[in-house]
Design a protein around this motif. Structure first.
Motif, mmCIF file in Angstrom:
data_model
loop_
_atom_site.group_PDB
_atom_site.id
_atom_site.type_symbol
_atom_site.label_atom_id
_atom_site.label_comp_id
_atom_site.label_asym_id
_atom_site.label_seq_id
_atom_site.Cartn_x
_atom_site.Cartn_y
_atom_site.Cartn_z
ATOM 1 N N THR A 149 -21.519 27.087 -12.826
ATOM 2 C CA THR A 149 -20.456 26.470 -12.017
ATOM 3 C C THR A 149 -19.778 25.313 -12.753
ATOM 4 O OG1 THR A 149 -22.117 25.164 -10.845
ATOM 5 C CG2 THR A 149 -21.332 27.136 -9.747
ATOM 6 N N CYS A 184 -25.028 37.580 7.285
ATOM 7 C CA CYS A 184 -24.210 36.391 7.533
ATOM 8 C C CYS A 184 -23.462 36.562 8.852
ATOM 9 C CB CYS A 184 -23.260 36.143 6.387
ATOM 10 S SG CYS A 184 -22.380 37.616 5.906
ATOM 11 N N GLU A 204 -32.301 35.067 -7.043
ATOM 12 C CA GLU A 204 -33.598 35.176 -7.723
ATOM 13 C C GLU A 204 -34.615 35.923 -6.857
ATOM 14 O OE1 GLU A 204 -31.981 32.563 -6.680
ATOM 15 O OE2 GLU A 204 -33.255 30.924 -6.007
#
Ligand code: NAD
Length: 513
Positions: free
Chosen positions: A231, A299, A190
């Motif tokens: 999910t 990451c 978002e």
């Protein structure tokens, strides 16, 4: 922004008209609350999109499941041809998309272009792979029988992505999923919704030009709430989720509860080990780029440098000197090395980390701080900081998604450094700097690094698409991109064919009627 050609980039990507919440592609269905996207570069509103409601989501899923029925029957090399065309479109739009990535997410324009290049690379990889979705053949124990395995398309793949690679992670998944005959529903972060709309527009153009249903590529907008709807949806056999470990734990439980498959790409806490035999110049480049590239929001960013005590001062001085050269500012200006953090919440986490490391006994050797004044109006620009710390500090064990680097000291053999490196909950990327063959091989051995990525004489960040990407422990265990990562996007079927007039049973069982 206009001075850097953002307006033109938005126009090229079909984003200039979406301020009323309308958009192209399957996001046409979208009619929920407004999500405003502000740039961390200058704090300005770029555009608004509408979030996907539950009703919209149903329409998207209908479009996806219908498209799957068409798409799965296309021969895989033909699907590869569509991915080839998609890669060509990305080449055309590389500058525009790279610029949007830079402006909406805050990474440097060079890194924005690099991210689009990764998308192109994975398309090339997937095109070749579309003729190599091989299964094995096995010898049957029964006479006149043949056994083999084949891979079939799985269905709808749900993709949840993080803000920091707002376009590449989607492509890593879609390029493979598409050649495997799957269709994709993507929920981008978002925080970077416009990158999602831009990619959807590019994909939609390719599918339309080939008379294929756009439902092969679907976009939904919104935060974790729409993510949770996705999910828990048993029509989605695979959820590929990239983001924080906290998110991954939620997603894993929800998907497991319905016995779906999940591919998780979660947080890292990546370290470089620097042994007495290291090349110091290479170490500095690897560590500094690893720690400050993308403002520490990869990451695979380097969070910890574990240095042998015999060379500690030398390495520390060289890294500190390099930090003094860093220029912080607008990432669209190629003279700057470090851009902003994604938002002011990220700035708060950065400040908290700097306070905590001192509270635990650490010593700041390159001061942090939030930049103010002209060019820094968004409030998201921070100074990359370095602290001397110990491996077991709580804050050192934690992934802070910002340019905070911890220098740790080890003594004795490389085993001690490896123990410190492995002594965190995460297991994504790791590196050793050494010219000592024994140390390098030990680091790569079963008794060495416990990470999904282990490098020798390169840093922790910047993976190539040819290898399988992902990590162990709290990083989630998933692998995507190269090698045989494609297998997760397909279902495997074992086939036994009897071409005789007898029906012998396996394991020699007799069943006479
Ligand atoms: P985040 O976890 O806040 O959000 C990631 C995505 O998950 C977003 O799209 C978000 O809306 C969604 N989400 C959050 N909670 C959810 C839920 N309960 N159900 C469904 N969806 C949910 O992460 P972020 O701040 O955007 O990204 C930073 C994190 O991502 C870091 O920890 C970083 O290490 C990690 N990351 C990992 C990789 C990797 O490949 N291992 C790559 C990029 C980023």
């Amino acid at each position: 922004a206009s001075q850097f050609g953002i307006d033109k980039a938005l126009k090229d990507l079909g984003i200039q008209d979406i301020n009323n919440g309308t958009s192209t592609g399957s996001s046409n269905f979208i009619s929920g609350e407004i999500i405003s996207s502000y740039s961390p570069v200058d704090g300005e509103l770029i555009a608004k999109v509408k979030a996907t409601t539950k009703e919209d989501y149903e329409k998207v899923m209908q479009s996806a499941t219908a498209a799957f029925k068409t798409w799965r029957t296309k021969p895989a090399p033909l699907r590869g041809e569509i991915v080839r065309q998609f890669g060509e479109k990305l080449r055309e739009k590389k500058e525009a998309l790279g610029k949007l990535v830079s402006y909406e997410m805050g990474k440097s324009y060079q890194e924005g272009l690099g991210e689009v290049q990764e998308m192109i690379d994975i398309c090339d990889f997937a095109v070749g792979l579309s003729r190599q979705l091989h299964g094995l053949t096995m010898h049957s124990e029964r006479p006149g029988h043949r056994m083999y395995e084949q891979y079939h398309s799985l269905g709808v793949v749900g993709i949840i992505s993080a803000f920091n690679f707002p376009v590449a992670v989607w492509a890593w998944n879609t390029a493979l999923a598409w050649i495997c005959g799957d269709v994709c529903v993507w929920k981008p972060s978002e925080k970077t919704p416009l990158c999602g709309v831009a990619c959807q527009n590019i994909a939609a153009e390719v599918f339309k030009a080939n008379n294929l249903p756009e439902g092969i590529s679907c976009l939904i907008n919104g935060d974790y709430k729409i993510g949770e709807i996705m999910t828990s949806d048993s029509r989605i056999p695979l959820i590929s989720a990239t983001g924080s470990t906290r998110m991954g734990k939620n997603v894993a439980q929800t998907v497991a509860a319905r016995l779906g498959k999940s591919l998780l790409e979660l947080g890292g806490n990546n370290a470089i080990i620097v042994t007495p035999d290291a090349d110091i110049k290479m170490t500095v480049i690897g560590a500094v780029f690893g720690a400050v590239g993308t403002a520490g929001q990869r990451c695979t960013s380097t969070r910890r440098v574990i240095i042998h005590d015999s060379i500690y001062d030398k390495v520390k001085t060289a890294i500190v000197e390099a930090y003094k050269q860093l220029r912080i500012g607008n990432p669209l200006d190629e003279n700057n090395h470090v851009g902003p953090l994604i938002d002011t919440d990220a700035v708060a986490s950065y400040n908290t980390a700097l306070t905590k490391v001192v509270d635990e006994g650490g010593k700041i050797i390159i001061e942090g701080g939030v930049l103010e004044g002209e060019g820094y109006e968004s409030g998201c620009y921070v100074k990359p900081a370095i602290a001397e710390a110990k491996a077991d500090y709580k804050i050192v064990q934690h992934e802070t998604f910002a340019p905070v680097l911890y220098l740790l000291k080890y003594s004795g053999t490389v085993e001690n450094a490896i123990e410190a490196q492995n002594g965190v909950a995460q297991g994504l990327s790791s590196a050793i700097m050494t010219n000592n063959l024994r140390e390098a091989e030990h680091f790569l051995s079963v008794a060495g690094s416990d990470c999904g990525i282990a490098n020798v004489n390169i840093g922790t960040s910047g993976a190539e698409i040819g290898g399988a990407f992902g990590g162990e422990k709290e990083t989630g265990g998933g692998r995507e991109s190269g090698s045989d990562a494609w297998k997760v996007y397909m279902r495997r079927q074992t086939n036994t064919i009897n071409y005789t007039t007898e029906l012998p049973l396996a394991q020699g069982i007799k069943f006479d009627l």
